[in-house]
Design a protein around this motif. Structure first.
Motif, PDB file in Angstrom:
ATOM      1  N   LEU A 193      21.223  -7.886 -32.726  1.00  0.00           N
ATOM      2  CA  LEU A 193      20.346  -8.280 -31.443  1.00  0.00           C
ATOM      3  C   LEU A 193      21.391  -8.470 -30.227  1.00  0.00           C
ATOM      4  N   ALA A 194      22.342  -9.557 -30.492  1.00  0.00           N
ATOM      5  CA  ALA A 194      23.217  -9.761 -29.461  1.00  0.00           C
ATOM      6  C   ALA A 194      24.043  -8.708 -29.018  1.00  0.00           C
ATOM      7  N   ALA A 195      24.505  -7.738 -30.096  1.00  0.00           N
ATOM      8  CA  ALA A 195      25.139  -6.711 -29.771  1.00  0.00           C
ATOM      9  C   ALA A 195      24.730  -5.636 -29.043  1.00  0.00           C
ATOM     10  N   ALA A 196      23.361  -5.561 -29.208  1.00  0.00           N
ATOM     11  CA  ALA A 196      22.796  -4.296 -28.684  1.00  0.00           C
ATOM     12  C   ALA A 196      22.357  -5.076 -27.098  1.00  0.00           C
ATOM     13  N   MET A 197      22.258  -6.106 -26.706  1.00  0.00           N
ATOM     14  CA  MET A 197      22.031  -6.418 -25.440  1.00  0.00           C
ATOM     15  C   MET A 197      23.235  -6.703 -24.737  1.00  0.00           C
ATOM     16  N   LEU A 198      24.425  -7.143 -25.315  1.00  0.00           N
ATOM     17  CA  LEU A 198      25.883  -6.921 -24.602  1.00  0.00           C
ATOM     18  C   LEU A 198      26.447  -5.591 -24.275  1.00  0.00           C
ATOM     19  N   ASP A 199      25.942  -4.711 -25.438  1.00  0.00           N
ATOM     20  CA  ASP A 199      26.269  -3.290 -25.056  1.00  0.00           C
ATOM     21  C   ASP A 199      25.619  -2.744 -24.033  1.00  0.00           C
ATOM     22  N   LEU A 200      24.312  -3.122 -23.743  1.00  0.00           N
ATOM     23  CA  LEU A 200      23.575  -2.741 -22.676  1.00  0.00           C
ATOM     24  C   LEU A 200      24.282  -2.947 -21.212  1.00  0.00           C
ATOM     25  N   MET A 201      24.646  -4.118 -21.553  1.00  0.00           N
ATOM     26  CA  MET A 201      25.550  -4.625 -20.054  1.00  0.00           C
ATOM     27  C   MET A 201      26.942  -4.240 -19.837  1.00  0.00           C
ATOM     28  N   GLY A 202      27.420  -3.528 -20.753  1.00  0.00           N
ATOM     29  CA  GLY A 202      28.471  -2.735 -20.626  1.00  0.00           C
ATOM     30  C   GLY A 202      29.674  -3.276 -21.355  1.00  0.00           C
ATOM     31  N   TYR A 203      29.701  -4.258 -22.189  1.00  0.00           N
ATOM     32  CA  TYR A 203      30.631  -5.127 -22.910  1.00  0.00           C
ATOM     33  C   TYR A 203      30.791  -4.139 -24.190  1.00  0.00           C
ATOM     34  N   ASP A 204      32.401  -4.553 -24.636  1.00  0.00           N
ATOM     35  CA  ASP A 204      32.863  -3.815 -25.936  1.00  0.00           C
ATOM     36  C   ASP A 204      32.487  -4.897 -26.849  1.00  0.00           C
ATOM     37  N   VAL A 205      31.648  -4.687 -27.975  1.00  0.00           N
ATOM     38  CA  VAL A 205      31.577  -5.838 -28.785  1.00  0.00           C
ATOM     39  C   VAL A 205      31.518  -5.061 -30.320  1.00  0.00           C
ATOM     40  N   VAL A 206      31.986  -5.970 -31.417  1.00  0.00           N
ATOM     41  CA  VAL A 206      32.010  -5.387 -32.681  1.00  0.00           C
ATOM     42  C   VAL A 206      31.243  -6.375 -33.565  1.00  0.00           C
ATOM     43  N   LEU A 207      30.836  -6.079 -34.774  1.00  0.00           N
ATOM     44  CA  LEU A 207      30.606  -7.082 -35.663  1.00  0.00           C
ATOM     45  C   LEU A 207      31.418  -7.524 -36.687  1.00  0.00           C
ATOM     46  N   LEU A 208      31.354  -8.719 -36.872  1.00  0.00           N
ATOM     47  CA  LEU A 208      32.371  -9.514 -37.694  1.00  0.00           C
ATOM     48  C   LEU A 208      31.784  -9.557 -38.981  1.00  0.00           C
ATOM     49  N   ARG A 209      32.165  -9.052 -40.027  1.00  0.00           N
ATOM     50  CA  ARG A 209      31.522  -9.133 -41.723  1.00  0.00           C
ATOM     51  C   ARG A 209      32.357 -10.267 -42.310  1.00  0.00           C
ATOM     52  N   TYR A 210      31.933 -11.233 -42.488  1.00  0.00           N
ATOM     53  CA  TYR A 210      32.640 -11.782 -43.670  1.00  0.00           C
ATOM     54  C   TYR A 210      31.960 -11.933 -44.910  1.00  0.00           C
ATOM     55  N   SER A 211      32.625 -12.471 -46.069  1.00  0.00           N
ATOM     56  CA  SER A 211      32.105 -12.380 -47.463  1.00  0.00           C
ATOM     57  C   SER A 211      30.763 -12.914 -47.435  1.00  0.00           C
ATOM     58  N   ASP A 212      30.244 -13.951 -46.566  1.00  0.00           N
ATOM     59  CA  ASP A 212      28.824 -14.611 -46.780  1.00  0.00           C
ATOM     60  C   ASP A 212      28.327 -14.664 -45.463  1.00  0.00           C
ATOM     61  N   HIS A 213      28.920 -13.819 -44.390  1.00  0.00           N
ATOM     62  CA  HIS A 213      28.527 -14.571 -43.067  1.00  0.00           C
ATOM     63  C   HIS A 213      28.705 -13.228 -42.027  1.00  0.00           C
ATOM     64  N   MET A 214      27.933 -13.155 -40.919  1.00  0.00           N
ATOM     65  CA  MET A 214      28.413 -12.011 -40.148  1.00  0.00           C
ATOM     66  C   MET A 214      28.110 -12.755 -38.633  1.00  0.00           C
ATOM     67  N   ALA A 215      29.087 -12.408 -37.858  1.00  0.00           N
ATOM     68  CA  ALA A 215      29.082 -12.857 -36.552  1.00  0.00           C
ATOM     69  C   ALA A 215      29.474 -11.761 -35.584  1.00  0.00           C
ATOM     70  N   LEU A 216      29.596 -11.921 -34.225  1.00  0.00           N
ATOM     71  CA  LEU A 216      29.874 -11.043 -33.132  1.00  0.00           C
ATOM     72  C   LEU A 216      31.399 -11.296 -32.891  1.00  0.00           C
ATOM     73  N   GLY A 217      31.985 -10.009 -32.298  1.00  0.00           N
ATOM     74  CA  GLY A 217      33.145 -10.220 -31.785  1.00  0.00           C
ATOM     75  C   GLY A 217      33.094  -9.445 -30.184  1.00  0.00           C
ATOM     76  N   ILE A 218      33.589 -10.077 -29.207  1.00  0.00           N
ATOM     77  CA  ILE A 218      33.607  -9.558 -27.869  1.00  0.00           C
ATOM     78  C   ILE A 218      35.100  -9.421 -27.250  1.00  0.00           C
ATOM     79  N   GLU A 219      35.321  -8.246 -26.505  1.00  0.00           N
ATOM     80  CA  GLU A 219      36.488  -7.839 -26.108  1.00  0.00           C
ATOM     81  C   GLU A 219      36.370  -8.670 -24.715  1.00  0.00           C
ATOM     82  N   MET A 220      37.340  -9.373 -24.360  1.00  0.00           N
ATOM     83  CA  MET A 220      37.761  -9.940 -23.107  1.00  0.00           C
ATOM     84  C   MET A 220      39.220  -9.742 -22.887  1.00  0.00           C
ATOM     85  N   ALA A 221      39.249  -9.238 -21.585  1.00  0.00           N
ATOM     86  CA  ALA A 221      40.652  -8.686 -21.234  1.00  0.00           C
ATOM     87  C   ALA A 221      41.379 -10.188 -20.765  1.00  0.00           C
TER      88      ALA A 221
END
Length: 322
Positions: A194-222
């Protein structure tokens, strides 16, 4: 018909027969050895999904009221209303079995108008400062962090109170953004999507971070300069860019210990609304986040061919006699 003509016709038939029986299997893999045979596609690849229902003012709607704290400390409200048939459309969709393709959930087309309205409600351009963009990003992150956490394996995670048709016990059930918003809750991959979808709409470059037991978000910041940066930020370099860790699950619970005078301590969990800041993992109590290098899942990607194989072709040599 002359004998020479018969020989020519026979030779032509022999060539066609040779090409069909020998050369074609050599190129594509014959039925005997199975070489060149493509693996069977999984159901989600072969299933032709029906088109999403069209938007209609007369359609039956599902509503869910939201109340949350903004990054400026103010309490905000918004009512999410979506066509019921669109929600059912996404709920009935088969799940993508490969986590490396889960970015597709954040890029679904039919829910764009609803997500645009959500971004406008959650992160309006209301700060007249040079740091407006940062505040808007944190508004989105803080909103998503306040969604209640609910596991896929619990029926309480779903509005209907029962498991969805595509749920398979023991497996992750990543939700489309519309599903998460209708349910009003989700687990780590749901809030990250959900956060990735919203930030992508705002024009940010984001990725999903997948761990063995968790998932988070990564956001590109110059340039990393958040206001809460009194900590060493966690980041990952990928494809020449630097993505900073963003936690999307429940924001921090602050625990008060009150001495009752009897020597016993009373523990009172309170939600003060302090957000997990960009790059902050100090209070994330997961060993995987602290020590593992996650799989980085871009929202958009180019599929690389895996099954292209060229087989040698025998030299074609035919002699045609008189």
């Amino acid at each position: 018909m002359e004998r020479q003509d018969l020989i020519s016709i026979g030779a032509a038939i022999a060539i066609v027969f040779f090409l069909a029986i020998v050369v074609k299997p050599a190129l594509t893999g014959g039925p005997d050895d199975g070489a060149g045979t493509l693996p069977a596609l999984s159901p989600w690849q072969t299933r032709t999904a029906p088109p999403p229902p069209p938007l209609s003012e007369k359609a039956e709607m599902i509503e869910r009221a939201y109340r949350w704290t903004g990054i400026d400390g103010g309490v905000r409200t918004w009512t999410f209303a979506v066509q019921k048939d669109l929600f059912v459309f996404y709920r009935d969709m088969p799940r993508i079995p490969y986590a490396s393709a889960w970015g597709r959930y954040a890029l679904s087309d039919a829910d764009r108008p609803y997500l645009e309205a959500l971004v406008e409600a959650v992160a309006p351009d209301r700060f007249n400062t040079p740091d407006t963009d940062y505040y808007r990003v944190m508004d989105v992150i803080f909103f998503v962090q306040q969604l209640p956490y609910a596991c896929d394996s619990s029926t309480a995670s779903y509005r209907e109170g029962v498991f969805p048709p595509a749920y398979r016990g023991g497996a992750d059930y990543p939700k489309y953004p519309v599903e998460t918003l209708v349910d009003g809750k989700g687990d780590c991959e749901d809030t990250s999507i959900l956060a990735a979808a919203m930030l992508d709409l705002m024009g940010y470059d984001v990725v999903l971070l997948r761990y063995s037991d968790h998932m988070a978000l990564g956001i590109e910041m110059a340039k990393f300069s958040p206001f809460y940066a009194d900590y060493p930020p966690k980041y990952y370099d990928y494809e020449g860019k630097r993505y900073y860790y963003v936690e999307t699950t429940n924001y921090i619970e602050i625990i008060r210990h009150i001495d009752s005078g009897s020597g016993n301590a009373t523990v009172i969990p309170e939600r003060w609304g302090r957000p997990w800041s960009i790059g902050d993992t100090a209070d994330v109590g997961l060993t995987s986040v602290q020590k593992e290098k996650p799989e980085i899942i871009p929202l958009r990607y180019v599929v690389r061919p895996r099954y292209h194989t060229i087989y040698p072709v025998p030299t074609l040599s035919l002699e045609v006699g008189e």
